[in-house]
Design a protein around this motif. Structure first.
Motif, PDB file in Angstrom:
ATOM      1  N   UNK A 379      47.930  37.220 -95.463  1.00  0.00           N
ATOM      2  CA  UNK A 379      46.797  35.882 -95.386  1.00  0.00           C
ATOM      3  C   UNK A 379      48.320  35.197 -95.213  1.00  0.00           C
ATOM      4  N   UNK A 380      48.541  34.875 -96.727  1.00  0.00           N
ATOM      5  CA  UNK A 380      49.249  33.925 -97.868  1.00  0.00           C
ATOM      6  C   UNK A 380      50.333  33.611 -97.125  1.00  0.00           C
ATOM      7  N   UNK A 381      50.813  34.416 -96.669  1.00  0.00           N
ATOM      8  CA  UNK A 381      52.687  34.212 -95.867  1.00  0.00           C
ATOM      9  C   UNK A 381      51.868  33.415 -94.817  1.00  0.00           C
ATOM     10  N   UNK A 382      51.431  33.835 -93.919  1.00  0.00           N
ATOM     11  CA  UNK A 382      50.793  33.169 -92.719  1.00  0.00           C
ATOM     12  C   UNK A 382      50.281  31.831 -93.010  1.00  0.00           C
ATOM     13  N   UNK A 383      49.786  31.831 -94.316  1.00  0.00           N
ATOM     14  CA  UNK A 383      49.212  30.085 -94.456  1.00  0.00           C
ATOM     15  C   UNK A 383      50.445  28.920 -94.518  1.00  0.00           C
ATOM     16  N   UNK A 384      51.463  29.769 -95.532  1.00  0.00           N
ATOM     17  CA  UNK A 384      52.231  28.971 -96.245  1.00  0.00           C
ATOM     18  C   UNK A 384      53.428  29.039 -94.746  1.00  0.00           C
ATOM     19  N   UNK A 385      53.008  30.207 -93.580  1.00  0.00           N
ATOM     20  CA  UNK A 385      54.419  29.595 -92.351  1.00  0.00           C
ATOM     21  C   UNK A 385      53.961  28.315 -91.829  1.00  0.00           C
ATOM     22  N   UNK A 386      52.653  27.989 -91.380  1.00  0.00           N
ATOM     23  CA  UNK A 386      51.827  26.812 -91.042  1.00  0.00           C
ATOM     24  C   UNK A 386      52.955  25.314 -91.387  1.00  0.00           C
ATOM     25  N   UNK A 387      52.587  24.823 -90.010  1.00  0.00           N
ATOM     26  CA  UNK A 387      52.965  23.176 -90.853  1.00  0.00           C
ATOM     27  C   UNK A 387      52.232  22.642 -91.178  1.00  0.00           C
ATOM     28  N   UNK A 388      52.335  22.240 -91.870  1.00  0.00           N
ATOM     29  CA  UNK A 388      51.779  20.931 -92.623  1.00  0.00           C
ATOM     30  C   UNK A 388      50.533  20.222 -92.046  1.00  0.00           C
ATOM     31  N   UNK A 389      51.412  19.629 -90.570  1.00  0.00           N
ATOM     32  CA  UNK A 389      49.751  19.405 -90.002  1.00  0.00           C
ATOM     33  C   UNK A 389      49.455  19.312 -88.727  1.00  0.00           C
ATOM     34  N   UNK A 390      49.920  21.465 -89.349  1.00  0.00           N
ATOM     35  CA  UNK A 390      48.575  21.913 -88.356  1.00  0.00           C
ATOM     36  C   UNK A 390      47.582  22.024 -89.567  1.00  0.00           C
ATOM     37  N   UNK A 391      47.858  22.702 -90.488  1.00  0.00           N
ATOM     38  CA  UNK A 391      47.331  22.746 -92.057  1.00  0.00           C
ATOM     39  C   UNK A 391      46.238  21.975 -92.090  1.00  0.00           C
ATOM     40  N   UNK A 392      47.044  21.045 -92.603  1.00  0.00           N
ATOM     41  CA  UNK A 392      45.703  19.332 -92.042  1.00  0.00           C
ATOM     42  C   UNK A 392      44.977  19.822 -91.182  1.00  0.00           C
ATOM     43  N   UNK A 393      45.283  19.786 -89.886  1.00  0.00           N
ATOM     44  CA  UNK A 393      44.140  19.496 -89.068  1.00  0.00           C
ATOM     45  C   UNK A 393      43.510  20.656 -88.551  1.00  0.00           C
ATOM     46  N   UNK A 394      44.351  21.375 -88.931  1.00  0.00           N
ATOM     47  CA  UNK A 394      42.735  23.121 -89.407  1.00  0.00           C
ATOM     48  C   UNK A 394      41.221  22.590 -89.944  1.00  0.00           C
TER      49      UNK A 394
END
Length: 430
Positions: A379-394
């Motif tokens: 889970x941590x690795x997947x969140x770290x790989x997320x694009x910043x814009x994608x993470x913020x948008x999510x």
């Protein structure tokens, strides 16, 4: 079918995201309009305050509400990005702390969701045995499982041959046969055979065989020739051989008829004593034991016995493959019926269901316990790989609407605080 299902699920998720984004935009617009309304109210109240002193209270409310709204706007925006694009410290908090958030999220899930207690409690809510029983009791599913096993059979048999398991089993079988004590085993088998007077049935068959022999013309002729050869020539002139044969056959036939008619005939009792004595000898006599073991070793040492294992294996493999891989074969039919019966019996046996559920809980809980660190890291690795814009948008589309209500709350709380301060100033400071 799977692709269409995945496509539909993806479409549903996309439509839900669009709905959340639209709701977020509406809430943002409403908050911005409320803030502009506070500014306009403040300006209007200030202009009217000289003529209407009570408008000072309204101006204080509007002023404080504007400040509260702006402060909370800054706080909400600072979570996701830099306000007005300015490089203000401690803003864009979520993007700046992506790795720390990812690690904490993984650790939080591991500690709170994958702990042994919650996992076991959740697993106890599932009746695994009932699911298995219902699945097996369905004849179509049971038939499908039988066909699946049938397709695996050739591969399993080939794996057995390649692994050397067949030769190992053959050697072990021969080794175990060499350890068997034949004489006591034969004695036990005879004891079981004589328990229900099975040996008397065999005796009856022997008596019938002798009776048939005495009625056979060729056999009688051979006996007569034997008697004639033993008698003096003078007796043969008077056909004594025929007379003796007739007497012998008649006496023997009468004796055999008496034996067949009388279940307690002395000959039967004698046969009983003979069999019981033979059983005792097999159990106790060292001579009998040595003879039986020698016979066993000689038999096992013959090459035909060594080849017998291979022949039996080949026949068994051919039979299993033909029965398992064919269409609607007897083996598949029996397997299907067996699975259905297992499912039905399992559904009706609460003790077995309870034991099975307990086994599932132990196995699955142990599996989760052994893999939870890996799940946390994944889970941590997947969140770290997320694009910043994608993470913020999510994060924003899921909780942004609720965060916008903080702005409304800030304006209301700020306005109330402004009114309180204004009243305090008028009462105590003037």
């Amino acid at each position: 079918m799977e692709n269409s299902t995945a496509y539909v699920a993806h479409g549903d998720a996309a439509s839900q995201d669009q709905a959340k984004i639209a709701a977020l935009r509406r809430t943002k617009f409403a908050a911005a309009m409320a803030l502009l309304g506070c500014v306009a109210l403040f300006a209007t109240a200030k202009m009217l305050e000289p003529s209407y002193p009570a408008m000072g209270l309204v101006a204080a409310f509007a002023e404080a509400a504007t400040i509260g709204g702006l402060a909370d706007w800054y706080a909400v925006v600072a979570l996701f990005r830099r306000p007005l694009g300015l490089p203000i410290p401690h803003t864009a908090i979520i993007p700046a702390n992506q790795h720390r958030i990812a690690d904490n999220l993984g650790r939080f899930i591991e500690v709170n969701f994958l702990a042994p207690g919650p996992v076991r409690e959740k697993l106890r809510q599932v009746d695994f045995a009932a699911l298995v029983a219902d699945w097996l009791a369905d004849e179509k599913r049971a038939a499908g499982l039988s066909r699946f096993i049938g397709r695996l059979v050739p591969q399993m048999l080939a794996a057995v041959e390649q692994s050397g398991l067949r030769e190992f089993v053959g050697r072990r079988l021969m080794d175990e046969l060499e350890k068997v004590q034949v004489a006591p085993l034969a004695a036990d088998l005879l004891s079981a055979f004589t328990h229900d007077r099975g040996h008397q049935k065999l005796f009856d068959e022997l008596v019938r065989g002798v009776s048939g022999f005495l009625a056979d013309e060729k056999a009688l002729q051979a006996m007569r020739e034997k008697i004639r050869a033993e008698l003096p020539t003078l007796f043969n002139l008077f056909r004594a051989d025929a007379y003796l044969l007739k007497k012998i056959v008649a006496s023997a036939a009468t004796l055999l008829d008496d034996v067949m008619a009388d279940p307690d005939h002395p000959l039967r009792e004698e046969f009983d004593r003979f069999v019981q004595g033979f059983i005792v000898q097999l159990k106790t006599s060292e001579d009998y034991a040595k003879r039986a073991d020698k016979l066993k070793r000689d038999l096992l040492a013959r090459p035909e016995m060594r080849d017998l294992v291979g022949t039996m294996w080949g026949s068994l493999r051919s039979f299993i493959e033909q029965g398992a891989t064919g269409k609607d074969t007897a083996i598949q039919s029996h397997l299907t019926n067996m699975f259905v019966e297992i499912g039905r019996h399992l559904a009706q046996d609460p003790k077995v269901k309870a034991d099975m559920n307990a086994g599932f809980i132990v196995a699955l809980a142990a599996f989760v316990e052994s893999q939870k660190s890996g799940v946390s890291s994944f889970i941590a690795d997947q969140v770290k790989r997320w694009d910043l814009a994608q993470l913020t948008r999510l994060i924003e589309i899921n909780i942004g609407k609720d965060l916008q209500y903080i702005r409304f709350n800030g304006m209301i709380v700020g306005g109330i605080a402004g009114v309180v301060l204004y009243v305090f100033e008028r009462i105590f400071l003037t």
